[in-house]
Design an enzyme around this catalytic site. Sequence first.
Site, PDB file in Angstrom:
ATOM      1  N   ASP A 433       0.866  -1.181   0.000  1.00 17.07           N
ATOM      2  CA  ASP A 433       0.000   0.000   0.000  1.00 17.07           C
ATOM      3  C   ASP A 433       0.900   1.227   0.000  1.00 17.07           C
ATOM      4  O   ASP A 433       1.598   1.502   0.980  1.00 17.07           O
ATOM      5  CB  ASP A 433      -0.903  -0.025   1.231  1.00 17.07           C
ATOM      6  CG  ASP A 433      -1.951   1.079   1.227  1.00 17.07           C
ATOM      7  OD1 ASP A 433      -1.768   2.064   0.480  1.00 17.07           O
ATOM      8  OD2 ASP A 433      -2.934   0.960   1.979  1.00 17.07           O
ATOM      9  N   HIS A 434       0.866   1.985  -1.095  1.00 16.11           N
ATOM     10  CA  HIS A 434       1.785   3.113  -1.236  1.00 16.11           C
ATOM     11  C   HIS A 434       1.429   4.273  -0.301  1.00 16.11           C
ATOM     12  O   HIS A 434       2.201   5.227  -0.170  1.00 16.11           O
ATOM     13  CB  HIS A 434       1.791   3.600  -2.694  1.00 16.11           C
ATOM     14  CG  HIS A 434       3.156   3.984  -3.181  1.00 16.11           C
ATOM     15  ND1 HIS A 434       4.009   4.775  -2.449  1.00 16.11           N
ATOM     16  CD2 HIS A 434       3.826   3.666  -4.324  1.00 16.11           C
ATOM     17  CE1 HIS A 434       5.135   4.952  -3.122  1.00 16.11           C
ATOM     18  NE2 HIS A 434       5.056   4.277  -4.260  1.00 16.11           N
TER      19      HIS A 434
END
Length: 462
Positions: A433-434
């Site tokens: 998850d950036h």
Amino acid sequence: MSDFLLPDLGEGLTEATIVAWHVAVGDEVTRNQALAEVETAKALVELPSPRAGRISALHAAEGETLGVGAPLVGFAEADAADAEADAGPGAAPAEAASPEPEQEQEQEQEQEAASAAGAGEARLERQQVLVGYGPVLPGTGRPRRRARTFPTTPYERPASATGDGPTPRAMPPVRRRARDLGIDLDAVHGSGPGGRILRADVEAHAHGGGTAGRRDTGARGSRHVPVTGLRKQTARAMTESAFTAPHASVHVTIDVTDTLELLDRDGRAEHRTSFLAAVCRAILPAAARTPAANARYDAETGRIEVFDEVRLGIAVATERGLLVATLPRAGGTPTAATPSGATAPGTAQGPALTAAIAETAARAREGALSPEELTGSTLTVTNVGVFGVHGGTPILNPGQSTILALGALRTQPWEHRGGIALRTVVTLTLSFDHRVLDGAEASAFLMDIAETLADPATLLVR
């Protein structure tokens, strides 16, 4: 008539699909007798009867989905059922057969005595039974989990119009392999449990030259497959994850020959550590050095929640769909990892962790995991290499920031000590998850795991 409503099965479940009825209209049932087997987004469970009585209606057909609180089963009222049972074709009206006053008083006394005796007996026999479990085992105080049997998957064709019977049972990868080889599964003998066709059966049939023509379904033929239960929950979760978490991925291919030789050094099967267990153990110290890998993004508060404990989830392919099962003895406290790379206190050792993975996967395929075991993980590992692929880009499990995919172990020429040698390599892919990790953190986490698997001695000096 009184209705039994579909009960709340917990964990936020709002609906269930009828898999199989165990009763029919007109059946007499006892308290806690299984009425039906239903499939929720979490598991297959059996619904026990809340009372004894006669079934007067089934309010749903097999395969139909009901919401919590919807009528499930109708029970005939006791007086009406008794009257219906006692009355014959030529029964006289009630007014014509009214008893004398003395007889009526005597009958009332007998009925009161019988009712009191029945109530006392019901109090003695009544047991609290959990949904999906059988009665409490004598002397243990614990309910016994019923073994689960799974129906034919929705992707298998129903019985043919020619009377040839249903399509043989096989997992999707096996059916895909059969299609690639042009093999009709009707001509393949299944050696798996219950006659299930395995990949080895298809390969053996192909090598034996016994291929048959593929089933002609028509160039434009199609069919609609209902999306229910676990498959529906998986679709919802993957859609939610894909469209709410900005996914990114990093990959690395490493030489794990030395690690595999180390794992095979102890020839005793009961003490052997699997490669998957070794990967799980390598994750724990890596998570200690990159805490964001064991976290989640809270969209409501705009904050990142970092978990104190690593609870590893293992992706398991079942006949009903994909499950993420939490390993019970694999967790550890990331912050407790020592500078030398030793795993945290309470972490299962290799052989124990190997057994825990095998046991958890088996229970997942049987549908015997509890809701807590299906929702408690904080970081997921998926072994796509068991399907023969070199790697893949996995989708995050909702509520997590990382998922690690393992490709197939394969032997190929590789640079080794300044020369070229045949070595065993594997590709690791980390989706993240950036919002929680940037590329540098994700790469550091992945390379931390990779370096440990490529050279286990790094645990001694790091």
